[in-house]
Scaffold this motif. Structure first.
Motif, PDB file in Angstrom:
ATOM      1  N   MET D   1       0.847  -1.205   0.000  1.00  0.00           N
ATOM      2  CA  MET D   1       0.000   0.000   0.000  1.00  0.00           C
ATOM      3  C   MET D   1       0.881   1.254   0.000  1.00  0.00           C
ATOM      4  SD  MET D   1      -1.286  -0.081   4.016  1.00  0.00           S
ATOM      5  CE  MET D   1      -1.859  -1.767   3.985  1.00  0.00           C
ATOM      6  N   ALA D  31      -9.783   1.354   8.017  1.00  0.00           N
ATOM      7  CA  ALA D  31      -9.413   2.339   6.994  1.00  0.00           C
ATOM      8  C   ALA D  31      -9.084   3.636   7.724  1.00  0.00           C
ATOM      9  CB  ALA D  31     -10.559   2.544   6.014  1.00  0.00           C
ATOM     10  N   HIS D  33      -8.538   7.415   8.513  1.00  0.00           N
ATOM     11  CA  HIS D  33      -9.084   8.677   8.027  1.00  0.00           C
ATOM     12  C   HIS D  33      -8.156   9.849   8.347  1.00  0.00           C
ATOM     13  CE1 HIS D  33     -11.599  12.179   7.531  1.00  0.00           C
ATOM     14  NE2 HIS D  33     -12.398  11.439   6.764  1.00  0.00           N
ATOM     15  N   GLY D  67     -10.229   6.264  12.242  1.00  0.00           N
ATOM     16  CA  GLY D  67     -10.646   5.726  10.958  1.00  0.00           C
ATOM     17  C   GLY D  67     -11.938   4.949  11.084  1.00  0.00           C
ATOM     18  N   ARG D 123      -0.971   5.629   6.361  1.00  0.00           N
ATOM     19  CA  ARG D 123      -1.209   4.684   5.272  1.00  0.00           C
ATOM     20  C   ARG D 123      -2.714   4.405   5.229  1.00  0.00           C
ATOM     21  NH1 ARG D 123      -0.153  -1.089   8.244  1.00  0.00           N
ATOM     22  NH2 ARG D 123       0.655  -0.285  10.207  1.00  0.00           N
ATOM     23  N   PRO D 124      -3.208   3.820   4.175  1.00  0.00           N
ATOM     24  CA  PRO D 124      -4.668   3.667   4.025  1.00  0.00           C
ATOM     25  C   PRO D 124      -5.310   2.716   5.015  1.00  0.00           C
ATOM     26  CG  PRO D 124      -3.565   3.551   1.897  1.00  0.00           C
ATOM     27  CD  PRO D 124      -2.488   3.509   2.922  1.00  0.00           C
ATOM     28  N   GLU D 125      -4.594   1.705   5.482  1.00  0.00           N
ATOM     29  CA  GLU D 125      -5.213   0.678   6.305  1.00  0.00           C
ATOM     30  C   GLU D 125      -4.250   0.180   7.378  1.00  0.00           C
ATOM     31  OE1 GLU D 125      -7.743  -1.683   2.852  1.00  0.00           O
ATOM     32  OE2 GLU D 125      -6.616  -2.796   4.382  1.00  0.00           O
ATOM     33  N   PHE D 319      -3.368  13.778   2.413  1.00  0.00           N
ATOM     34  CA  PHE D 319      -2.407  12.684   2.545  1.00  0.00           C
ATOM     35  C   PHE D 319      -1.208  12.856   1.612  1.00  0.00           C
ATOM     36  CE2 PHE D 319      -1.741   7.838   1.966  1.00  0.00           C
ATOM     37  CZ  PHE D 319      -0.814   7.804   3.000  1.00  0.00           C
ATOM     38  N   VAL D 343      -5.915  11.193   5.678  1.00  0.00           N
ATOM     39  CA  VAL D 343      -5.436  10.087   4.850  1.00  0.00           C
ATOM     40  C   VAL D 343      -6.515   9.644   3.872  1.00  0.00           C
ATOM     41  CG1 VAL D 343      -4.620   7.710   4.886  1.00  0.00           C
ATOM     42  CG2 VAL D 343      -3.832   9.330   6.629  1.00  0.00           C
ATOM     43  N   GLY D 344      -7.730   9.537   4.355  1.00  0.00           N
ATOM     44  CA  GLY D 344      -8.760   9.040   3.448  1.00  0.00           C
ATOM     45  C   GLY D 344     -10.122   9.494   3.892  1.00  0.00           C
TER      46      GLY D 344
END
Lengths: 348, 348, 348, 348
Positions: D1, D31, D33, D67, D123-125, D319, D343-344
């Motif tokens: 990732m 996930a 955030h 997240g 990072r995303p996850e 991000f 991040v997301g």
């Protein structure tokens, strides 16, 4: 009356002096029997001051005392003529902010025996508040009664430590305060105390007093000794009683995570502490100053047999040889712990 | 293996049974040496249940045990084959809410020996988590090791009491738990314990164990005895160990203002408390359930000599006479405190 | 002076009376401004006694008071003429055993306003020890100042609870003491308080005071409400403020393992407690009696905005209508919380 | 990732990396955030190490995170897909000595995000134990959720302080940790906090957050300010949050007798303490390390409105601009408190 007077020129004289006391309704008059010599007495004799307290007027020395009640004020109910007693040497203002919160020993206005300008008790008689005068149990002698004051320092430290039954303790320093602190810690619930020093005779005496493991830090590692005993976990509580500024590592390395440190010794210079090492274990540092509410507790533990201070009384002088007693205490033999002076015979 | 099995029809049989255990990586296998009989074992035998726990399947009895490690799991580091040990009989889930907060004994999912449907240890061997298995010091025998479990109840109560060194304690009830609680309170810092009962032989034994003052409440007033000793102030802490519902006055009348009560005994019916009497002294009531984090502490105090449980072990039976041991314990002689069973010899 | 006097025949009279006070060196004279009516005032009026305290002589009522200093004794340093103040109504002996340990409120010799034979303060002036007289911050009114006494009960309970920041509280009973206890618990670190009652108007008012969740136990299950909110874990602390003897289940069922109960309400009859249920969670029960060392703390939290008692003052009467104020309070409307009497105007 | 990776040569790269994680039965997949930047992230970037922790392999930065749960392990019961959460970044061994005693944060084997060699969460996850993942209340945003980690430091310090409701606090240092500590102290029962710094913009912001009195120690005396407010008595608790080695006097001079000090800041060199000054007040020094058991409490106080961290979030970067966010944070404008990275987006 005849007393041991420290003059402003730091001469010690056995001489007549009038302490100018008057019996109030809540006071008792006590015939002094036994007085122990404390390091602070010696320090006033050799240096003339401790911090802001300076000997400017003639002052009677001595604050570790036991004797016999010979007169009671009208308002005194729990003591009577003939009672054998020991006395708490600090007299607070009961209406001070600190005293009202139960911390009378932290009241800055406390008047403390043999702390200038307040007279001590190396003299035949003293008048004292009954509230700070404690009856000796029948099986506690005057000599032991005069040990209650130093023992109270150890008792207060043990109370501050919030011991859980079975705790393992470390005591840094095997002087008189280190020894009474070890005894108080054991009577207060610890299962064992490690005690450190560099003088082997003191360590040998300490080891004879109970489940006390001596560690001569001149050659041994305290950390290693504690970690070997505890599978690497550490001691629950560490009492600093040496007054040395060189014990920073011994304060934290043998401690377990979440352990407590009680600072009893009073180092004359600032101490360098690596705070991060304390944080990694979340050590709690309690600082102790004299004592409060412990004289009756010390007597109860003496009387029950849980604490025996007699092996700590190593030399006794008669009253008239008080100057010789101080000379002896300034440069004591290696096996000296506590020197006492017998001021008078019991009066009943 | 051969074990003492309580059948669902409440017959006791020495017979073959397979407890179906498997050694995990953090477990040890222990050859059982000594097992004490607890009141709860007897109660399951005579009544078949305690509260919600009902004997529906055959169950091995016994949970006060000591023995020798004969096999260790791969992940065990602090124990090895041949170690003499005692064991904590409750196994919690370390990830439960309670366990994560250090209160593993309050985790409702705890599996506890000889509590249905979990087998006890009156059998030659058991597999147990190493984390709940404790090495006996060299000077602690198997018989003493099997006393650690009941002593732990007293130790936990003493810890709950937050004893200040020199406290005066009262223990209500001179049964086995009252006795170990008195011993733990004294080792934990109390200067004296008053203990009550109506059976004089128990009181006489208690009085021989240390600074313990017996009060036969069939004829004496506990309140009076305590107040006479404390100038009317009262006891610092009161341990209720009788389980009786008729002790409400003895819980509060002898207590000092600001004192603490620790409820150890488990009364089978609700207790009537005059709350206002407790408020007038701001009494704190702690309730205690089994123990946590005290087995190593109990062993340390045994090993140091601060606690001696040997006088409490009054009768010992060989393993094959286990049913007779239970028959003896159901209707014990007046001077019986603890009955033990020797399951096997030490294995090294 | 003119005062509200409760006669031994339980008639209320506005009449002349001489309380016979003299200004001592550590006292202040205070012109009374506002006095709140407490349940105990009403109870003396309707029943003539509370426990051992019986109205045998004419007695001035009232003990929740604020006013203005109009004269100071020679030894008073922290107050001066013109200071707006509120007063702690109990005066202890600072040399009592309890007071010396910081628990002056537990000294049995405390003299408490409007508790026979001590006069209360529904009168123009009172002389009071400066040590128990507290200066009002500029942003605290006389009406709020007269609320400090009941708030102090809640503050003391919150202190007893040893709140950890973020604790969840339950308060049983939404009377005046329940409400101030909820406010004190929230200001003292709780994140939320559940409050119970069977009178919906009280619950509605409580819910408007902050993060307080009302539970009408006439129809709702407290246990269910708390367990739903806490994933089945329970509340950290439960304050009993109802005085009811029928709350035993609500004391323990919503509590988390290791939680604390503070008993503030004073039930007139013994309460039946299922001790085993408390033991299974090792609940600690603290009992609270009045307060100590909290008036200045209550004022600090009022002044900072953390506690707002103004919504609790629901009715105010002028001094000359004091008998009407009592009549109103004996049978109050459903939305009444606190009734106050304005005795006089500020004096500067 | 794709992640923000700190390379061993201290370059920051947005690049592909495989953290090599696998979902266990008690884990959740989250996930990410929002992630806040902490001083330790910056320090690894600028120095490559903190004490014994050295960046030897590529490491993802970031440990203050919130997240959305996107997958749950089979054994997870209190969380489900779609739950908005924040995470405690340290993962202990629940069977360690420290963890079993409730002090899991003092377990030396804790694995902590973005502390070499453990990856952080920019990072995303991430996969994380459900036991250390906390559901956000509906009224707490992701940005606030990512503030729980630094707030937890202040919450833990406030818990260590054992605040009595109405205490007066002093906070040394108005950086991010000083600010969250002041907020936690106020929410935890303090009536007022004095806060010190030499940067006026930080003090101005702090003063806007509640009953907080700024003291610019470049020109003002902290001791004087506190003593003027408390009639010479002193503050109840002092939080050291500056990390400076030059605050020894400010640690003890403003403290009241019997007060507490909580050491939160981590000075890089030993600190010189005049122990006798601490003893004269019997100051207790608690040392704090990260936190334990406070994430849910912090969330509860955020959700109730008692703590508002939104004013502390001064800058937010997307991000892909993470390196720019770090550049900004290395030399922040004077009014910067907390910088966050989004991040997301939320995933449901």
């Amino acid at each position: 009356m005849q007393a041991l007077v420290l003059e402003p020129d730091l001469k010690l004289n056995m001489r007549e002096i009038d302490p100018g006391e008057r019996l109030g309704p809540r006071d008792v008059r006590i015939a002094i029997h036994t007085v122990g010599i404390c390091g602070s007495d010696v320090h006033y004799y050799t240096h003339g001051r401790i911090g802001p307290f300076v000997v400017r007027e003639p002052m009677i020395l001595g604050h570790e005392a036991a004797g016999t009640v010979i007169e009671v004020g009208d308002g005194v109910t729990h003591l009577e003529r003939g009672d054998r007693v020991c006395m708490e040497p600090g007299i607070p203002d009961p209406s001070s902010q600190a005293a009202r919160r139960g911390m009378y020993h932290l009241d800055p206005s406390v008047r403390f025996w043999a702390t200038p300008p307040v007279h001590g008790v190396l003299r035949p008689e003293v008048i004292h508040p009954a509230d700070y005068t404690f009856k000796l149990p029948d099986n506690v002698s005057f000599a032991e009664g005069a040990m209650v004051e130093p023992l109270a320092v150890g008792m207060h430290a043990a109370a501050k430590a919030q011991i859980t039954p079975g705790d393992l303790a470390v005591v840094l320093g095997a002087g008189p305060i280190g020894m009474v602190t070890a005894l108080a810690a054991l009577a207060g619930g610890c299962s064992r105390a490690f005690i450190t020093d560099v003088q082997q005779p003191k360590l040998d005496l300490a080891a004879s007093l109970g489940p006390i493991t001596p560690v001569n830090v001149a050659g041994q590692s305290l950390r290693q000794a504690v970690m070997d005993t505890t599978d690497g976990w550490g001691a629950d509580v560490i009492f600093e009683c040496s007054g040395s500024i060189h014990v920073a590592n011994d304060l934290i390395e043998p401690l377990r995570p979440g352990g407590r440190i009680v600072y009893v010794g009073m180092p004359v210079e600032p101490v360098q502490l690596d705070i991060v090492a304390f944080q990694a274990k979340e050590a709690r540092i309690e600082t102790a100053f004299r004592y409060a509410h412990v004289f009756d507790r010390a007597l109860a533990l003496m009387s029950s047999g849980a604490i025996d201070v007699k092996p700590l009384i190593t030399t006794t002088f008669p009253f008239e040889q008080s100057p010789a007693a101080f000379a002896h205490t300034v440069q004591p033999p290696a096996d000296t712990v506590k020197v006492q002076i017998e001021v008078g015979a019991s009066v009943a």
